[in-house]
Structures are given as structure tokens and as C-alpha cells.
Design an enzyme around this catalytic site. Structure first.
Site, PDB file in Angstrom:
ATOM      1  N   ALA A 156      56.383  15.574 -16.914  1.00  0.00           N
ATOM      2  CA  ALA A 156      57.187  14.440 -17.392  1.00  0.00           C
ATOM      3  C   ALA A 156      56.487  13.670 -18.500  1.00  0.00           C
ATOM      4  O   ALA A 156      57.130  13.174 -19.420  1.00  0.00           O
ATOM      5  CB  ALA A 156      57.492  13.496 -16.221  1.00  0.00           C
TER       6      ALA A 156
ATOM      7  N   GLU B  32      56.049  17.540 -24.675  1.00  0.00           N
ATOM      8  CA  GLU B  32      56.077  18.841 -25.330  1.00  0.00           C
ATOM      9  C   GLU B  32      57.363  19.062 -26.127  1.00  0.00           C
ATOM     10  O   GLU B  32      57.408  19.854 -27.060  1.00  0.00           O
ATOM     11  CB  GLU B  32      55.910  19.967 -24.280  1.00  0.00           C
ATOM     12  CG  GLU B  32      57.084  20.177 -23.340  1.00  0.00           C
ATOM     13  CD  GLU B  32      57.139  19.157 -22.221  1.00  0.00           C
ATOM     14  OE1 GLU B  32      58.211  18.961 -21.637  1.00  0.00           O
ATOM     15  OE2 GLU B  32      56.081  18.555 -21.946  1.00  0.00           O
TER      16      GLU B  32
ATOM     17  N   ASP C 165      67.650  11.018 -64.914  1.00  0.00           N
ATOM     18  CA  ASP C 165      68.242  11.353 -66.198  1.00  0.00           C
ATOM     19  C   ASP C 165      69.459  10.455 -66.406  1.00  0.00           C
ATOM     20  O   ASP C 165      70.120  10.067 -65.443  1.00  0.00           O
ATOM     21  CB  ASP C 165      68.659  12.827 -66.197  1.00  0.00           C
ATOM     22  CG  ASP C 165      69.107  13.294 -67.563  1.00  0.00           C
ATOM     23  OD1 ASP C 165      68.623  12.739 -68.564  1.00  0.00           O
ATOM     24  OD2 ASP C 165      69.945  14.210 -67.633  1.00  0.00           O
TER      25      ASP C 165
END
Length: 871
Positions: A291, A295, A337
């Protein structure tokens, strides 16, 4: 070789004349395929896509969830529990582990779905001639026999036999490994099957890049039948390395795992010494480790990033590289641009300037001939560069029939537009005419030095360069882009080096691309967010400055740095000037790299826009490369991290805002998960130290982990952006995700949750109440639900946000609380989870503990708000 070609032994495609290939493919190069032919061939050959690895099935997804060592240990412990006769615990643990696996598999499926949707959005396009009309289609729909048109910047969408080329050069390094570009031609080659790919100069292969010129070719192979497809079949699918954030979290998880395992060992030893059953303590320690060790944290972050990327795609910002989602919040400078990004990309001819009373219609005729704009399938529309389409539209508005004019004076040679030359030239000749006519069109500073005369109604006169430049300056000062048009005639076909010499100036054309209305607001939002907008354009300095002032990028007396000035200064001087200059004019794409690197040396985190082939190096050099999706080239899109599907500067700002929201929500999920895990660890770690029995059974720990880390955590992805998300400075790119007190919050709130759990347990033991363990079980879940509601914002109160501001999260919390109550009050679940029904005062106490956690977090946020005000 495609199935449409003669299956009998025959010369390879490169050894055949283009007419012979067209005959075998049953297509006319000037017309292309009809719709029924396309459909029939698509069914026969399949889509023009490279082979992809088959997606993992549900069995493989579920199986992948059981590769984690801790899960395998837990399953072994559950089996041992069954062997000694505790079947109920075994069944319960197995059910929860399976549910956890199902949740993980669903998360993986959602991430795959999101990424597949992004890949579909990123599908390349191709310009084809079908049924006599030029169309833009999905490259995946190309079939053998299609006529594909290529321009500089395009990625070749299939294997082509070229039949029309004009100074066409391809970068084939991705296929052959040769770094030099290859000049292409259309003639047949020797009939050798072993002729190397690099020597097949009349072929263009899928995945290669057009670096110069233009051309047209017949599709002879698609998908797996292409040379690139044959290589792809041999390749194994590369394993995804994950994003930088994923890798940082995985490394953190490994370090945390060592700490958690040490704590679990202490809890196991303390429990055994107190006389607790050995197996139960082993299961408790293993369950806590499962718990508490995060992971799944990197995987969940991937889901959040992928879902966020899908949201950005709905707002016309297509993420090509997932890490850019997490880094958008660090952008400090946006180099954009002008044309099409800050402006509408709908050029309009505003002024026509000629000398000596020359009618402007002649000027427009020449501009329409020296022009690559093509008729669109929709009548009355044109496809091509916005400047060139504006010229032909104005010519037609003036009564000039452009298509008949082009048929009467066909183009027989050309020098395509080149960013270094800043001009293009074409040569035309009518049947039976005695003269060949050359036309040159481009930037005035590029064309005027080539002119010796000016055309008037009285004939050619010596050109007054000073007067011409004054006229250019007058038009540019009104914010216009200025083009010069010149011509020359020869009695015989001219040599290439004579096309752009001894020209006669015909006139000047002033075009205006008005700023986007939304760009002004986006610029203001950038400045408020601490992001500096910078305009980089190839236009005249006066034009650039006029647009920049209109948008609010600069004030009245702002400096402008031009390309020639940029070339004349060294990198050290540029680094000193770069933070003061907001407008760069008359620059070439190669100079964008210098600007990017100068800004980066000053500690800036740069997003750079680009659309051309030569912009690709600057896009790669920038921290976030942003390519144009509508008007850009395939090369630019391949080099970019982000593609604007609408070529709009406001979309960049919206993407930055969305990136900040996504990163904030990732932090909220980490804050929530780490705090909940901390609470469980504190409760189990401190219980034996203060003389209390182990407060939770293994089944309780696994259940809390399942219901609290599942839906509520993922629902945080739907949290709206924080108030003022664009009124705070950019996040430093190297800043840890645990910065600004996140890990301290996880520790102290986790300690509070653990303390409340032990407090209710001690209270129940003191009263002789047998419900102590169930109380701890319920308090642990309720406090985590209160916590997830409280951290919806790092600063603002839940009451200011509104309880219904995130309905998915509210629904997840209600569902989790309902499941927890069912575990306590449903008899069948009571036996499974070893719970006892709580009395109404005990349930109220559990809710009171949740309120304490909620109130404590709200006090912390109020303290943060006060610190911000005082600062």
C-alpha cells in the site's frame, strides 16, 4: 513492387519511363485517379501505414499487473494463509489484488486509447491530384497510382516514381545514412535490380524529406511495401523510456521503498515481540509495503499526461512528445513567427506601386505567373502560400483570368524560392512567340540590386534605387509586407545564371496580414504570466515593428534587430542584447538558432515556433519546439514537440495554461497519494511504540489502498486550472515536483491522520469498545476523502472553489464513502472484512476526524494566502 504492376519479370520501376509506369498503373499524370479507383485500390492494398505492433490484449494487461515483486509476495502470503485454514482472509486478499490489477489494466488501456487518439491526430497529409483537381488528403489513404505533389518541407508519404522535377533535392539520410541531399531527375535509369537506393535519382521514398524545389511522382508502393516499410518489419518495437517526470518519480519510489521496507520490518518485529500471530504480522507488513510503496505512481502520471494531451488536442495544440506537457509550465520566452501565428495568415494586397503611369494590371499579371498557388477543389479558392494566394486573388478581382493566362504563357523553367536568396524566378514561353520571358519576385532588398531599369509607359528608364527604397519604406511603415516584381526577355532560352540578372523593375506590391484579434489578448496574458513574447520574422523592420506595437509586444521606441545586424555581432554581444530585444526582422531561419541559444544562456526556457524546413534545427534547439499544423511543413512538425492545428499564437498561450494546469494536478495527485500512504505508515509504525495493538488487518490496508488511490486520485485530473494560474511566474525547469512544501505537507498531514487513527483506537480500548479496529479502518478512509477535497487547490478554500467545481471527484468521493459504509454495515462484507457495525456516535466521531483533517489543511492554505499577501 505493387500488385497493380505487371507480375511477370520486368525491369524495376526506376528503369522504366514515367509514361510506362503510368500506363501500368492505369493513370494519367495530368488527371490522377478517380474516386472509385481510389476506393477499389485501398481495399486491395490496405492503408498506407507502416506495420505497428499489435496492442496488448486484456489478458496481457492483467498479467502485467502481477509482475511486481511485492504483489507476488502478497499472493504467496495469501496462499499460505489458505493452507493454515484462514480461507476468508485468503479470498478477500485475492479479490482485492484482482481488483487492483483490474484498475491498473483499465488505467493502461485509457493511456493507450489517449495515445492512439493523439497518433491519429498527428497523421501526415499529402497533396495529390485526383480527378484533375489538387486535394490535400490523409497520407494513410494513398494508393498505388496516386499522383503526389511535393514541395520543399514535405515528407515523402509513399514510394514514388518521379515524373516532374524542378531543382528537387531530398534528404534521404533516414533511409540511406548519407547526410548529403540528393538532386532528383525524372529520366529512366539503367535496368539494375541491385542499384543502391541512394543512386535511384528518379525515385522518392517514404519517410525522406524534400529540402528544396518541387516535384510530382506516381505512388508505386505503400505501407509495408515501401522501402521504409520493409525495414520497419525487421525492427522490434522499442521500449518506451518514459518521461523525465516518470523517471524522477520512479527513482523517488525506489528510494522510498527502502525506507518503507525498513519500517515494515520494524512493525513486523514489534508485533511479534508483543505476541501477535507470526503470519498475521507478516501479512500486515507485506500489505503495508504494497500500500505504501508508490509503484503505480509513474503509470498514473502517464495517464494524467496522456489525458491532458488529449484535452490540449481539443484546443488545437497537438502534443507530439509527452514530456512537453510537463515542461510547458516552465516556458519563460515564446519566440513566434509573425505571419500566420500572430497574424491571420490571410494576406491581402493593399497597395500597388508602379512608375510612369504603368497600369497595375501588368504588375498583377506577372505576380500571378511567377506564383505557385494552385486552384483548390472548391471553386474560387486557391491553395498555397498565403502571400501567393493573395496575389492571384487580387489579380482575379481586377479581371485577370489567371488560369487562361498561365495556359497561354506556360512555365518552362524556374528557380524556386530560397530562404537565402529571398526570391523566386520563372521563365515562360508561348508557342510561336519570339521571346522568352523571365519574371522575378521577392524581397525588395533582394530584387532591387538585380535591376538596372524601371518599366514605365514610355518604356524602360534607368532605375532610381533611392526612390524605389523610399517607396518600399513608405509601404513598410504602414505595416505592409513589400514584394518587388521585375522581368526580362531573351530571344532564346536563357542560361540559368542569366535568369536573375539585368532585370527591369516593374513595381512594388504591398500586402497586409492583419493581426489576429485573439493574439492581442494572448500577448497580454503572456506578459501577465511572466512570459516574454518575442517576434521573429523575415519581414521588413518597419512592418515587424508596426505589427509588434499593434499587438502590445513592444512600445513606441523599442529596438529592432535585423538579420544583417545579427550576423555582424558575436555571440557574447547577442547574449547581452537578447533580453532587451523583442522584435527581430529580416532574419533567416538559421539565425533563429543563435537567438534561442542566446536566450538559453541567459537562463530562459524557450518555446520557438517555426514552419519551414530550415526552422527544424531551431525547433530542436528550443526547449519546446512549436510547429504550424496548417501552413507548416512535415519537417518542422517532425522536429517539434507541439503542433498548432490552427497556427494561432493564442493556442500556444492556451497550451501553456493547460500545461500548468496538468502539472498542478499531477502535484495534487502526488500530494494526495503520498499523504495517504504516510498516514497508514504512521498509524502502523507508531501503534506498537505507544503500546497499542496493530490497528489494521492486512485486508483493511489493501482495501483502503484500493478505494482511496483509485477513482478519487484519477479524478483530480479533471480539476480546473487554479485561479491566477497565468498570473504567476513560470516554474523553474529544474524545480522538483516535491517543491513548495509538498513533502512537508505529506509528512505532517500523514502524521495527523495516523494520530487520529491511534487516538480513536485508544479511546475505544479505554472504553472497552470492541469497535476500535473498525473505527480506525473507517477514520483512515474518511480522512483521506476529506483530504482529497481540501487539496483541490493549493491556495484557495474549497468553499471559494465550490463543492461542485469538480463533479468527477465529488462522485468518486461519494462512491468511496458509500463503499466504505457498505463494508461496515452489510453483514456479508462484515464477515469478509472482519468489521463490526459502528454506532451513530462512533460514525459521527469518524466524520469529526475527517473534519479535523479538512480544517487543518484549510488553515494551512489560509496561512499560505496570508504569506502571499504580506509578500
Amino acid at each position: 513492387m505493387p500488385a497493380l504492376l505487371d507480375p511477370s519479370p520486368a525491369p524495376p520501376v526506376h528503369a522504366l519511363d514515367a509514361e510506362a509506369v503510368a500506363a501500368q498503373l492505369r493513370v494519367r499524370t495530368d488527371v490522377g485517379l478517380a474516386a472509385p479507383d481510389v476506393g477499389e485500390r485501398l481495399l486491395r492494398h490496405g492503408p498506407n501505414r507502416l506495420p505497428e505492433s499489435a496492442g496488448r490484449g486484456w489478458g496481457a494487461r492483467l498479467g502485467g499487473q502481477f509482475r511486481d515483486f511485492m504483489i507476488l509476495v502478497l499472493l504467496a502470503a495469501a496462499a499460505l494463509s489458505g493452507v493454515i485454514g484462514d480461507a476468508a482472509d485468503t479470498v478477500a486478499i485475492l479479490v482485492i489484488v484482482l481488483l487492483n490489477a483490474a484498475v491498473g489494466a483499465v488505467q493502461e488501456w485509457r493511456a493507450d486509447r489517449a495515445m492512439q487518439a493523439l497518433r491519429r491526430l498527428a497523421a501526415p497529409q499529402a497533396r495529390v491530384r485526383r480527378a484533375g483537381r489538387v486535394e490535400v488528403v490523409d497520407a494513410g489513404g494513398l494508393v498505388p497510382g496516386d499522383v503526389v505533389l511535393l514541395d520543399a518541407g514535405d515528407m515523402v508519404p509513399a514510394d514514388l516514381r518521379l515524373f516532374d522535377v524542378a531543382r528537387l533535392r531530398l534528404d534521404e539520410s533516414a533511409l540511406t545514412g548519407e547526410s548529403a541531399t540528393v538532386l532528383k531527375q525524372a529520366a529512366a535509369l539503367p535496368a539494375r535490380d541491385d542499384l543502391p537506393l541512394g543512386d535511384r535519382s528518379n525515385m522518392a521514398y517514404k519517410g525522406t524529406l524534400v529540402t528544396q524545389g518541387r516535384g510530382a511522382g506516381l505512388v508505386v508502393a505503400t505501407g509495408a511495401g515501401t522501402e521504409l516499410g520493409r525495414i520497419a518489419v525487421l525492427l522490434e518495437v522499442a521500449e518506451d523510456r518514459g518521461t523525465p517526470l516518470q523517471r524522477r518519480l520512479a527513482a523517488f519510489g525506489r528510494r522510498l521503498s527502502l525506507v518503507v521496507l525498513a519500517i515494515c520490518a520494524v512493525i513486523f518485529a514489534a508485533g511479534v515481540l508483543r505476541g501477535e500471530p507470526l503470519l498475521r504480522m507478516a501479512l500486515t507488513a507485506i500489505s503495508l509495503a504494497v500500500a505504501a510503496i508508490p509503484e503505480a505512481l509513474p503509470a498514473v502520471v502517464t495517464v494524467l499526461l496522456a489525458l491532458g494531451a488529449r484535452t490540449m488536442a481539443r484546443h488545437n495544440a497537438l502534443v507530439r512528445r509527452l514530456p512537453s506537457v510537463e515542461t510547458l509550465g516552465s516556458v519563460t520566452t515564446i519566440c513566434a513567427d509573425k505571419t500566420g501565428t500572430l497574424t491571420r495568415n490571410r494576406m491581402e494586397v493593399q497597395a500597388l506601386h508602379t512608375w510612369g503611369g504603368l497600369p497595375p494590371g501588368r504588375l498583377l499579371e506577372l505576380a500571378a505567373l511567377c506564383n505557385d498557388a494552385a486552384p483548390a477543389p472548391d471553386a474560387g479558392r486557391w491553395i498555397g502560400d498565403p502571400t501567393e494566394t493573395a496575389l492571384v486573388v487580387r489579380a482575379e478581382d481586377e479581371g485577370i483570368a489567371v488560369q487562361p493566362l498561365r495556359q497561354r504563357l506556360p512555365r518552362i523553367a524556374e528557380l524556386p524560392f530560397d530562404a537565402a536568396r529571398k526570391r523566386m524566378s520563372t521563365v515562360h514561353h508561348a508557342d510561336g512567340a519570339s521571346a522568352w520571358q523571365g519574371i522575378t519576385k521577392g524581397a525588395p532588398e533582394s530584387v532591387l540590386p538585380l535591376c538596372r531599369q524601371v518599366w514605365t509607359t514610355q518604356g524602360a528608364e534607368p532605375v532610381d534605387v533611392a526612390a524605389a527604397l523610399a517607396a518600399v519604406q513608405a509601404l513598410a511603415g504602414r505595416g505592409m509586407r513589400v514584394l518587388a516584381v521585375a522581368q526580362r526577355e531573351w530571344p532564346a532560352p536563357p542560361a540559368v545564371d542569366a535568369v536573375e540578372s539585368d532585370l527591369t523593375l516593374v513595381g512594388l506590391i504591398g500586402l497586409l496580414d492583419p493581426p489576429r484579434s485573439e493574439a492581442r489578448q494572448a500577448v497580454a496574458e503572456c506578459l501577465e504570466a511572466g512570459i516574454v513574447p518575442v517576434m521573429i520574422t523575415g519581414d521588413h523592420p518597419a512592418t515587424a515593428l508596426a505589427i509588434a506595437r499593434d499587438l502590445g509586444i513592444v512600445g513606441a521606441d523599442a529596438p529592432v534587430l535585423t538579420g544583417p545586424e545579427l550576423a555582424a555581432i558575436g555571440d557574447t554581444d547577442l547574449a547581452e542584447q537578447v533580453e532587451q530585444v523583442r522584435v527581430y526582422a529580416r532574419t533567416d531561419p538559421a539565425q533563429k538558432i543563435r537567438i534561442v541559444r542566446a536566450l538559453q544562456r541567459r537562463g530562459q526556457f524557450v518555446a520557438m515556433t517555426g514552419d519551414g524546413v530550415n526552422d527544424a534545427p531551431a525547433l530542436r534547439a528550443a526547449d519546446i519546439g512549436v510547429a504550424m499544423g496548417k501552413g507548416g511543413t512535415d519537417v518542422a512538425r517532425e522536429a517539434a514537440s507541439l503542433v498548432l492545428l490552427d497556427d494561432d499564437f493564442a493556442t500556444i498561450v492556451a497550451a501553456v495554461r493547460e500545461g500548468r494546469r496538468i502539472f498542478d494536478n499531477i502535484r495534487k495527485f502526488i500530494r494526495y497519494a503520498m499523504t495517504g500512504n504516510s498516514g497508514e505508515i504512521w498509524a502502523l509504525f507508531l501503534a506498537p511504540l505507544v503500546g497499542l495493538p496493530v490497528p489494521l488487518l492486512p485486508i483493511h490496508i489493501l482495501w483502503v489502498n484500493l478505494v482511496t488511490d483509485g477513482l478519487p486520485g484519477l479524478a483530480l485530473a479533471a480539476e480546473p486550472a487554479e485561479r491566477g494560474v497565468m498570473r504567476r511566474p513560470p516554474r523553474p525547469p529544474q524545480e522538483s515536483v516535491f517543491a513548495h512544501g509538498l513533502w512537508q505537507h505529506a509528512l505532517w498531514v500523514g502524521l495527523l491522520i495516523g494520530g487520529l487513527c491511534l487516538g480513536v483506537q485508544a479511546w475505544a480500548i479505554a472504553r472497552g469498545d470492541p469497535h476500535g479496529q473498525t473505527l480506525v479502518f473507517v477514520v483512515l478512509t474518511f480522512t483521506q476523502m476529506a483530504h482529497v477535497l481540501a487539496i483541490r487547490s493549493e491556495r484557495d478554500s474549497l468553499f471559494a472553489l465550490g463543492v461542485t467545481g469538480n463533479l468527477p471527484l465529488l462522485g468518486a468521493v461519494v462512491l468511496t464513502v458509500g463503499l466504505q459504509i457498505a463494508v461496515v454495515y452489510v453483514p456479508a462484507l462484515q464477515r469478509l472484512f472482519h468489521t463490526l457495525p459502528l454506532t451513530l456516535p462512533e460514525l459521527a466521531l469518524s466524520l469529526g476526524c475527517a473534519a479535523v483533517v479538512f480544517g487543518a489543511v484549510e488553515v494551512e492554505k489560509a496561512w499560505r494566502r496570508r504569506l502571499t499577501r504580506d509578500a
